[in-house]
Scaffold this motif. Structure first.
Motif: not given
Lengths: 286, 790
Positions: A187-192, B709-712, B714, B717
């Motif tokens: 998975k791409h950690i930001a966008v899924g 769309d930076p990785p936040l 969740r 995670m």
């Protein structure tokens, strides 16, 4: 987050929808689940004059599962498809993908055919449907045509759909009963979306030989695609030899174009994909 | 009541209400959708603003053509810099001595200096019309060369962000007493390494929002703004607009998260207030996510070099650090103070290191201004010292926990003045670390790590022992560092004749839970249950002057104001009750809504006392009228909360992926008012701290645009957090409470990165920079392998 003003049409029949498309002469978009389109509209990345919503068109929600073939209508929601008992039996890949793609809210509204038409580079459904020999049924102003997914895709976020055409369904082919399948995703950690994913259907005989294989990848590559070189090579491989498998995977990916971003470069994705494909096939063959 | 199980603090109930895990009184309202945020407020004749923002990082503005936009349907006005001549730049309010003041222009006139800088403001009858018309504003730019990186911006002949400055230096700061070279010569070992504290883009669930309305009848200007410090915003607006401050009202209603960026003063705040005065109609603007990434202040962004000298016994004898801090294109409100004072003063953490020197250079670049963000300098300081201590342990082949113990400031040394310039008020660091290691089963983890390594798996254990000064604080200290704010907090407490209580607090909740914790504090003093106590905040016409919520100061300073004011009321109530029951005040016991005479059957209710107080009937005239007290609580010094965090990670050697398997946080924030809310604060802070360690960043492209769309982090995670507290009450306030809101963001990054390095040190990976993306870790592993003798 406000779209450019557009006309909104909600036709009741496919014919009405086609007429509307023709009348708009290319300045229209089709709305099904809206998972990609609504974002594009709100960010003004797409600025169509007309949005044609398929939700009231009769007959597009059908999910027909016959022996070895599933026909899924353009408005069938992802969540509904995988909840059908016979789908799970014959098309385990679809169920596996559903647990990897997006989240329950997206799958409740999102359509499978819409996901195919969006051709997102990291798309899960498209990757899986490629491995199920998907054929897209297209209705246009001048008639109908069937196009294999491999030809339907015309690059990232592009299809061969004409301006007057609507993808009305996809037909998927089940694997033979003895075949094994899997969908694996990083998975791409930001966008899924995936940064590397593989959908594989393998038919392995009792001697450990691969009788046929359908392998599709997404995420790392510029757009989802089958790996025909690998599929052809697998039949001649001793699958217990990991080094041979590794070489075959590398050879099949050598001519593929990769793309990346700030989180994972094209080179990194290519490597992750190669490892993932190798592991998945070894796992299915083992 | 939601009692927390397994949280040590819950068992230490010091009062009837303080220490209890009271469920949030405000949640029912918020969860049922009855919250009222700025964007929910629609006023009569409402207008909407939209900003035209620069797509370029550095460019000369050749022309701005607004004709088409001005004549578009629904458009009321289009403003450019030419209309703003009367308004100056947005002034910072923390300027360290020698800082070069380059405030953000309200609208860029001649030059844009970062992507997202506003060039024009379009005002229309609907938000859609404003956006449509904004697309019609034609701005012609002539691109100028750009500079994004602070280190590069310090090179000779680097592109200059401000052409009338000789270089890109915004401010410089030195602290410590020098002497590193000499100490290093005498020490057993000394070495140098570098650290990057990457830029973060803060995101609140609610973006910034302003709705300004001028009433020509009363001459009053009301500004609704999602803001952490309403009174400061009022002062800044009054000064910027030269508007009489007593006729300016700022209302910060429900706010969906602040984290620092919502306390700063922004161009949009001034522009909307200006526009409503000009147009006579209310004007509203709600930030989009895209604007959020480029127009709201960013956080962190330091490039550091560390020199450290230690003896073989693990004792660190000297440290020297240098940092280039990227402050962006302009100085935002606290832009020169956060990267300097807030980093360098706290760079020695919880340790007694005698020799120290640090230089910080604040550097202008073509990026969004950087300012305070959860932790505000202390995460950078904690990361600096905790990475350093770990590094010393590894270089010496010692256990990192042991090296910490050998360097801790000891309880008997408190208060302890460090050569960095800060004074630690309290702390039992060894005890806190010991509890954290016990909770994590440190010995067990080390055994598991050894076994895993034998099986070819890479586990790593990371520790962070942090401290952070909280609660700003004494005005004298703020003046010394050029910070134009007060350090007090206000509370007006009023008991109504029906026995219910209203508290007006200058502090401000934007999610922290003040309506619950402040009610608990007052409840213990007044003998009134929290559900009968209402806390009102965020309206400058209702609430006494306040300094708002930031620097983890609400409980320690704002809560102390509530306690002091409530205690005075309790004394008054006892005097009145004594008259009503014909006894002496010292015999009155106040609890459960009653004032009872000790050892007798007589009692009066709080409502009876309040009625007497507000009518003056039945009590002597000299007692006076009312049950209302206002306290401006002004602490003499700040408090130093601390904690010890332990992280367990697994690194996949092939892919470089780092998995966080376990996280234990033991925080000492002194007296815990509400363990449930305390745990919420720790969890939220950890999400942000772990986000910085593993995922987040601005990720600028070559054009100076941060990633959209930076990785936040969740929910899926993050691991399950195991939290606990040691309780060392601070002597600096009557509650004994210290701050906690920023703890996780401070302890998280070093704990996680130390764990990753712990997993990889034996493979030759000695340095890793955040965020620990799989690709970056994989690259570090490969580079180390190439260097390793085979």
């Amino acid at each position: 987050m406000i779209p450019v003003a557009f006309d909104y049409l909600r036709p009741r029949t496919l014919a009405e929808a086609s007429h509307a498309l023709v009348a708009c002469a290319g300045d229209a978009v089709i709305l099904s689940g809206g998972q990609s389109l609504m974002t594009d509209l709100k960010l003004r990345r797409k600025r169509p004059r007309t949005v044609i919503d398929l939700q009231s068109v009769e007959g597009l929600c059908a999910i027909d599962v016959g022996d070895g073939i599933a026909r899924i209508g353009a408005m069938a929601r992802q969540a509904d498809i995988v909840q059908q008992q016979d789908v799970a039996g014959q098309f385990p890949l679809l169920v596996e993908i559903a647990s990897a793609a997006a989240d329950p809210m997206v799958r409740r509204r999102g359509t499978l055919v819409g996901a195919l038409c969006a051709v997102e580079p990291g798309g899960d459904w498209l990757c899986g449907c490629l491995a199920m020999d998907g054929i897209v049924e297209i209705a246009g102003a001048v008639g109908k045509r069937d196009v294999p997914l491999t030809e339907f895709i015309h690059g990232a976020r592009a299809t061969t759909l004409g301006h007057d055409e609507i993808a009305v369904a996809v037909r998927l082919r089940a694997a033979p009963r003895r075949a094994r399948s899997a969908y694996r995703k990083v998975k791409h950690i930001a966008v899924g979306w995936s940064i590397a994913s593989v959908a594989a259907v393998l038919d392995i005989d009792d001697g450990g030989r691969c009788r046929f294989a359908r392998v599709a990848v997404s995420g790392a590559t510029a757009w989802p695609q089958r790996l025909p070189l690998l599929e052809a090579a697998l039949g001649a491989l001793d699958l217990s030899r990991r080094d041979h498998l590794r070489d075959a995977v590398a050879a099949s990916l050598s001519s593929v174009q990769f793309s990346g971003d700030y989180y994972a470069s094209a080179g990194y994705r290519a490597e992750r994909l190669a490892t993932l494909v190798e592991q998945t096939i070894a796992e299915l063959a083992g | 009541m939601n009692e927390v199980v397994g949280n040590g603090a819950a068992s230490e109930v010091s009062g009837r209400w303080i220490g209890r895990a009271v469920a949030r009184l405000e949640d029912a309202r918020l969860l049922l959708g009855h919250g009222r945020y700025v964007d929910d407020i629609v006023l009569k004749d409402q207008l909407y603003a939209h900003f035209v923002r620069s797509p370029r990082a550095h460019a000369r503005i050749i022309a701005v053509d607004t004709a088409a936009a001005a004549s578009a349907r629904g458009v009321v006005a289009v403003f450019t810099a030419a209309d703003m001549k009367a308004l100056g730049d947005v002034k910072p309010n923390w300027l360290i001595p020698g800082a070069r003041v380059k405030g953000r222009p309200v609208l860029a006139g001649k030059i844009v200096r970062h992507v997202g800088e506003a060039v024009a403001m379009v005002i229309a009858q609907s938000a859609a019309a404003a956006l449509d018309a904004a697309e019609l504003v034609k701005v012609s730019y002539e691109s100028l060369p750009t500079i994004f990186d602070a280190v590069a911006a310090m090179e000779d002949h680097a592109v200059r962000v401000h052409e009338n400055l000789p270089d890109n230096i915004a401010a410089t700061f030195q602290t410590g007493r020098g002497g590193f070279e000499e100490a290093a010569r005498k020490a057993d070992v000394s070495f140098r390494f570098s650290l990057t504290n990457q830029r973060l883009v803060p995101f609140s669930i609610e973006p910034r929002a302003v709705n300004a309305s001028y009433d020509s009848s009363s001459g009053q200007l009301t500004v609704h703004c999602a803001n952490q410090i309403p009174h400061m915003l009022r002062r800044m607006l009054a000064a910027a607009l030269q508007f009489p401050e007593h006729k300016l009202r700022v209302i910060s209603p429900d706010v969906g998260g602040g984290f620092g960026p919502k306390m700063h003063f922004y161009p949009e705040d001034v522009l909307l207030a200006f526009a409503t005065c000009k147009l006579g109609q209310p004007v509203k603007w709600t930030e989009t996510r895209t604007e959020n990434t480029v127009a709201t202040t960013h956080g962190r962004d330091h490039a550091m070099t560390v020199d450290v000298a230690a003896n073989r016994d693990g004792k660190i004898v000297a440290m020297r650090a240098n940092s280039f801090a990227n402050v962006g294109a302009y100085l935002s409100s606290m832009g020169s103070g956060v990267p300097t004072v807030n980093v360098a003063l706290f760079a020695l953490g919880v340790y007694a290191i005698r020799v120290f020197e640090m230089n910080v250079t604040c550097v202008f670049t073509n990026t969004t201004p950087v300012d305070a963000y959860r932790g505000a300098g202390r995460p950078e300081a904690a990361y600096l010292i905790e990475r350093t201590v770990d590094r010393v342990a590894r270089e010496l082949g010692m256990d990192p926990a042991e090296v910490r113990r050998r360097n801790f400031v000891q309880p008997h040394q408190m208060p302890y003045r460090q050569p960095a310039g800060t004074t630690l008020d309290s702390g039992r660091y060894d005890e806190t670390l010991t509890l954290a290691l016990e909770r994590a089963d440190y010995a067990g983890l080390r055994a598991m790590q050894a076994k895993a390594r034998a099986d070819g798996r890479l586990l790593g254990i990371g520790i962070a022992s942090y401290t952070q000064t909280c609660g700003v604080g004494a005005a004298e200290l703020l003046a010394m560092v050029g910070f134009d704010r007060g350090g007090f907090e206000s509370a007006l407490v009023r008991v109504h004749p029906d026995g219910r209580v209203l508290i007006m607090s200058g502090s401000h909740s934007h999610g922290q839970g003040h309506p619950t914790t402040f009610a608990q504090i007052a409840a213990d003093e007044l003998g009134i249950a929290p559900e009968n106590i209402e806390v009102v905040q965020g309206d400058t016409d209702l609430v006494p002057f306040g300094i708002g919520t930031w620097n983890s100061r609400s409980v320690s300073v704002g809560g102390s104001a509530v306690k002091v004011a409530s205690a005075r009321i309790a004394e008054r109530m006892k005097r009145i009750a004594a008259h009503l029951t014909q006894t002496t005040p010292d015999r009155i016991v106040l609890a459960d809504g009653l004032l009872r005479v000790e050892g007798a059957n007589a009692s009066v209710t709080i409502a009876e006392v309040a009625r007497a107080a507000w009518t003056g009937q039945g009590i002597p005239r000299e007692i006076g009228i009312g049950l209302e007290e206002t306290e401006f609580y002004h602490p003499k010094s700040s408090s130093s909360p601390h904690g010890a965090h332990v992280a367990l990670v697994e690194v996949d050697a092939g892919s470089g992926a780092v998995s966080l398997l376990k996280y234990v946080a033991v925080d000492d924030c002194g007296v815990v008012i509400n363990p449930l809310l305390a745990r919420g604060q720790v969890h939220g802070g950890l999400a942000q701290g772990i986000g910085q360690a593993l995922y987040e960043g601005a990720f600028y492209d070559d054009e100076g645009v941060p990633v959209a769309d930076p990785p936040l982090p969740r929910f899926d995670m993050l691991p399950r957090f195991e939290t606990d507290h040691t309780i060392t009450p601070t002597p600096t306030n009557p509650l004994g409470a210290k701050g906690l809101g920023e703890a996780g963001a401070i302890g998280g990054p070093p704990a996680v990165v130390n764990a990753a390095i712990d997993a990889l040190w034996h493979l030759g990976v000695h340095e890793l920079d955040m965020p620990l993306t799989p690709e970056r870790v994989q690259r570090a592993l490969r580079e180390a392998k190439q260097l390793r003798p085979s």
